[in-house]
Design an enzyme around this catalytic site. Structure first.
Site, PDB file in Angstrom:
ATOM      1  N   ASP A  51      -9.683  -9.168   7.912  1.00  0.00           N
ATOM      2  CA  ASP A  51     -10.071 -10.496   7.399  1.00  0.00           C
ATOM      3  C   ASP A  51     -11.019 -11.162   8.410  1.00  0.00           C
ATOM      4  OD1 ASP A  51      -7.646 -11.466   5.168  1.00  0.00           O
ATOM      5  OD2 ASP A  51      -7.202  -9.830   6.521  1.00  0.00           O
ATOM      6  N   THR A 122      -4.700  -9.715   0.896  1.00  0.00           N
ATOM      7  CA  THR A 122      -4.309  -9.260   2.243  1.00  0.00           C
ATOM      8  C   THR A 122      -2.877  -8.731   2.270  1.00  0.00           C
ATOM      9  OG1 THR A 122      -5.837 -10.835   3.233  1.00  0.00           O
ATOM     10  CG2 THR A 122      -4.127  -9.974   4.666  1.00  0.00           C
TER      11      THR A 122
HETATM   12 MG    MG Z   1      -8.470 -13.643   1.901  1.00  0.00          MG
END
Ligand code: MG
Ligand code: AMP
Ligand code: MG
Length: 335
Positions: A51, A122
């Site tokens: 990320d 995620t």
């Molecule tokens: Mg995200």
């Protein structure tokens, strides 16, 4: 001689290549097995090295080519020097060749807002990684995959990179990279695809398909559910319910005929989750709103949370809005 391409087309052409680069980063971190997981607000709200690196890459690359654009990324990162190998300066020549819809031809850089979700899904990404690396350590003979392993690998398709572009509060262009597309083909396969769309121009990188017949297939969250979410799904009287991760992934299901409606009657999704998906969906005649049927606004100064939930469809939006229970409408106020 033709005039130089419109800023919007240049931006989308760059965002396409930048999203591909981010997708490659997401794959590389997964293969390394070193995810560097950090909990943000809790165990179901995670951030990984992928990320962080993907956001740095996207934001630094776009702001170098388009210095006057406002870019809002999901991750809260300390300001630091971005490594040169994270910068992507290429663009898609094919996109540059397309004609910009007349209403967007004269837009200026400073009028555009870019919403970036560097890695959507995620939670599912971390679960797939756990399974993948556990399996490697166990050295399964002949690489035969057990059932729980292949179930976990399906989660790889939940992961997307989202770059949405807004003008006057509306989502006018979206780029979605799915880094692990074709993961089923196994070792040596070239992974990933990039889809993009601009309402008024069209959507590319996939084959538009509708759910056959009048079947109502509702797709919803798998890791952020609660009673209100499931009650609202039930109120749609679905023939089938699919629970998968990622806002980007659920919009892909809508445009590829896997689901008829994405229903999420809860706060939790943010503007970076919905801007690119909304633009892509709109480009093929679909709709994304809150649970009341009201549009979200993507100006730079709006609050990030989509507090009134997410309802997205390719067709028959009004039906789904009409089925939302009163209790949900009362609990989730439009902005
Ligand atoms: Mg995200
Ligand atoms: P999901 O369908 O659960 O994968 O959610 C779609 C997107 O919204 C993902 O980026 C999630 O991280 C985000 N999201 C949804 N609900 C929540 C929540 N309760 N907390 C944090 N993020 C959420
Ligand atoms: Mg997200």
């Amino acid at each position: 001689m033709s005039a130089s391409p419109a800023v919007l087309m240049r931006l989308v052409a760059s965002a396409f290549t930048v999203a591909e680069k981010a997708g490659a980063i997401v794959r590389k971190v997964l293969h390394s097995g070193e995810l560097g997981i950090v909990e943000k607000t809790g165990a179901n709200d995670l951030q990984t090295l992928a990320d962080r690196l993907a956001q740095q890459s996207i934001c630094a690359s776009l702001s170098r080519s388009f210095p006057k654009i406002t870019i809002i990324g999901e991750e809260d990162l300390p300001p630091e020097e971005i490594k040169e190998d994270l910068i992507e300066s290429g663009h898609s020549e094919e996109i540059l060749q397309k004609t910009c819809p007349a209403e967007y031809r004269d837009l200026k850089e400073e009028e555009l807002v870019v919403w970036v979700d560097p890695l959507d899904g995620t939670k599912e990404y971390t679960e797939a990684s756990k399974s993948l690396h556990h399996q490697t350590e166990a050295q399964i003979p002949n690489k035969v995959l057990d059932t729980s392993h292949s179930t976990a690998l399906c989660l790889l398709d939940n992961v997307t990179v989202l770059i949405g572009i807004a003008y006057e509060g509306r989502a006018i262009a979206g780029v979605i990279n799915q880094p692990f597309y074709n993961y089923q083909l196994g070792e040596g396969a070239s992974l990933g695809r990039t889809m993009w769309g601009i309402p008024g121009l069209g959507a590319f990188g996939f084959q538009l398909q509708e759910v056959p017949g009048d079947r109502r297939i509702v797709t919803t969250t798998r890791s952020h559910s609660n009673k209100q979410v499931t009650d609202c799904v039930d109120a749609m009287e679905p023939h089938e319910v699919i629970r998968v991760g990622g806002a980007g992934n659920k919009i892909i299901q809508l445009v590829e005929g896997k689901a008829s409606a994405y229903v999420f009657a809860s706060p939790g999704c943010k503007k970076w989750d919905t801007c690119a998906p909304e633009a892509l969906l709109h480009a093929v005649g679909g709709k994304l709103t809150d649970m009341h049927g009201n549009a979200y606004c993507y100006n730079a100064n709006v609050k990030h949370m989509n507090s009134a939930g997410v309802l997205a469809t390719l067709r028959n939006h009004e039906y789904y809005v009409s089925r939302v229970p009163q209790s949900v409408l009362q609990a989730l106020k439009s902005d």
